[in-house]
Design an enzyme around this catalytic site. Structure first.
Site, PDB file in Angstrom:
ATOM      1  N   GLU A  33      -0.871   9.844   1.203  1.00  0.00           N
ATOM      2  CA  GLU A  33      -1.424   9.627  -0.332  1.00  0.00           C
ATOM      3  C   GLU A  33      -0.560  10.515  -1.211  1.00  0.00           C
ATOM      4  O   GLU A  33      -0.755  11.837  -0.873  1.00  0.00           O
ATOM      5  CB  GLU A  33      -3.063   9.932  -0.459  1.00  0.00           C
ATOM      6  CG  GLU A  33      -3.425   9.441  -1.800  1.00  0.00           C
ATOM      7  CD  GLU A  33      -5.163   9.625  -1.979  1.00  0.00           C
ATOM      8  OE1 GLU A  33      -5.501   9.526  -2.974  1.00  0.00           O
ATOM      9  OE2 GLU A  33      -5.563   9.349  -0.723  1.00  0.00           O
ATOM     10  N   GLU A  54       0.932  -1.313   0.028  1.00  0.00           N
ATOM     11  CA  GLU A  54       0.052  -0.111   0.133  1.00  0.00           C
ATOM     12  C   GLU A  54       0.880   1.167  -0.021  1.00  0.00           C
ATOM     13  O   GLU A  54       0.319   2.267  -0.344  1.00  0.00           O
ATOM     14  CB  GLU A  54      -0.969  -0.073   1.086  1.00  0.00           C
ATOM     15  CG  GLU A  54      -1.953  -1.137   1.379  1.00  0.00           C
ATOM     16  CD  GLU A  54      -2.972  -0.887   0.276  1.00  0.00           C
ATOM     17  OE1 GLU A  54      -3.443   0.150  -0.090  1.00  0.00           O
ATOM     18  OE2 GLU A  54      -3.236  -2.030  -0.408  1.00  0.00           O
ATOM     19  N   ASN A 112     -13.918   6.651   8.032  1.00  0.00           N
ATOM     20  CA  ASN A 112     -12.891   5.777   8.564  1.00  0.00           C
ATOM     21  C   ASN A 112     -12.095   6.460   9.651  1.00  0.00           C
ATOM     22  O   ASN A 112     -11.810   5.660  10.656  1.00  0.00           O
ATOM     23  CB  ASN A 112     -11.951   5.135   7.586  1.00  0.00           C
ATOM     24  CG  ASN A 112     -12.832   4.240   6.790  1.00  0.00           C
ATOM     25  OD1 ASN A 112     -13.720   3.444   7.202  1.00  0.00           O
ATOM     26  ND2 ASN A 112     -12.639   4.205   5.299  1.00  0.00           N
TER      27      ASN A 112
END
Length: 406
Positions: free
Chosen positions: A268, A259, A306
């Site tokens: 990100e 990831e 989340n």
């Protein structure tokens, strides 16, 4: 994190603080008081006093990861006698570590504002007064240094909060560099445990093995932070026999390595996506901002819901403070472990259950990103995860088992 029940608050007024300063109150527990102007000394000799400051559960005020950079989180941690826990009072109303000042982030006076280490600048956000009641008060905000959510776990961030006389706002300053009480010995594990076997912490991956797996990782993803996060999910890599334990650790690390390109990225990389992760239909909205809920940490935690779910599970207010996932190593690792141990994603079981119940590594891929990768959708990505898992099991000296693909 905000508590669900009202907190009784006994506020200390600015007038009370000024009176304490004017009278030069002698503090038996700390030697003297920090004041804004012409403060009395904290020690009987010399111009400065230094040592550790202990609070909730006998733990120390600590600079996260011993990082002297401005902006580093100041937290609660087991007392260990390191420089990260040595604070000085140079007599100007500041508290200093590594030559920098304890500072309210952004100069905020709001409830729950974080504190950090920052270059000393003479500002009001860096002024502190110790009262006779053992509060450490920032006069500009008229608020106390506080352990967030009354959480005594290592790496709990410190903040300012209205003074209420609670144990999470009480501090003891030790003069002359004296160490914390013997009831809080330093951890036995120094992380340097060789190439094979469990680390002294009981984790099946040693520091040397971890370094071999991720030689180019971002500093956020340090081994100490991973060990500090393990207590959040004690069943992780401790269930089953030695082979199962190592297979689970390898599976988790292989997936989060995939990831983050080998743990290289803390956030990100595609900033164009940042505004897409705010689901405004949620009742709690996006209090940290439209662009605040992009991917962070080893699992690349995304979306406001989340962040809230992970924060609620971990006892952290990640909805309002999502940046903790990219600045606090233990918090970052805990979010990864939260997903691994509690979320099924597009799969039918958690990653933890897949490994301890012999469903195979392929099911962990389905849990992580099965909707986009499994059932022939992206075989190259699946194979990349498998390759990492096989390499990591080889480093740990165990067979990878069966059912590797999804």
């Amino acid at each position: 994190m905000k508590l669900t029940t009202p907190r009784l608050r006994k506020r200390i007024s600015k007038r009370d603080i000024r009176a304490a300063v004017a009278l030069g109150v002698a503090l038996g527990a700390v030697g003297a008081a920090f004041v804004v102007a012409e403060p009395p000394r904290m020690s009987l000799a010399g111009d400065t006093a230094s040592g550790s400051i202990t609070g909730l559960a006998g733990k120390c005020i600590d600079v996260a990861d011993g990082n002297s950079a401005s902006g580093t989180t100041v937290q609660l941690y087991d007392c260990n006698g390191t420089q990260a826990q040595q604070w000085t009072n140079p007599g100007d109303g500041t508290l200093r570590a590594f030559g920098k000042c304890l500072d309210v982030r952004g100069g905020s006076t709001a409830d729950a504002a974080d504190v950090q280490l920052w270059d000393c600048n003479g500002g009001t956000a860096q002024q502190w007064v110790i009262t006779e009641a053992k509060d450490i008060v920032n006069p500009a905000a008229d608020k106390c240094l506080d352990v967030r959510a009354f959480n005594s776990a290592n790496r709990t961030p410190l903040q300012i909060w209205p003074c209420q006389g609670a144990a999470n706002e009480k501090w003891n300053v030790f003069e002359g560099g004296s160490e914390a009480p013997a009831t809080n010995p330093p951890p036995a594990d120094n992380g340097n445990d060789g190439d094979q076997g469990e680390s002294p912490s009981g984790f099946v991956v040693s520091e040397a093995q971890f370094n071999e797996m991720f030689p180019n990782r971002n500093p956020l993803y340090n081994y100490d932070g991973l060990k500090a996060a393990l207590n959040a999910y004690p069943g992780f890599a401790t269930s089953g026999d030695d082979t199962v334990k190592k297979q689970e650790a390898a599976a988790f690390l292989a997936n989060i390595g995939h990831e983050t390109s080998g743990l290289m990225y803390a956030v990100e990389q595609n900033t164009a996506n940042y505004s897409a992760y705010c689901d405004a239909s949620q009742a709690y909205g996006c209090p940290a901002g439209q662009d605040a809920y992009h991917g962070r940490g080893p699992i690349q935690l995304s979306w406001n819901y989340n962040y809230k779910a992970a924060g609620d599970a971990l006892g952290l207010d990640l909805l309002n403070n999502p940046g903790l996932v990219e600045t606090d190593a233990a918090v970052a690792w805990k979010t990864g472990l939260w997903y691994w141990n509690t979320q099924t994603g597009p799969g039918t079981m958690t990653g933890h259950d897949a490994m301890v119940n012999s469903a195979g590594f392929g099911q962990t891929i389905r849990t992580m990103n099965g909707a986009l990768e499994c059932d022939g959708k992206n075989p190259a990505q699946v194979q990349s995860r498998i390759d990492s898992y096989q390499r990591f099991t080889q480093i740990l000296g165990v067979a990878p088992g069966e059912s590797l693909s999804c």
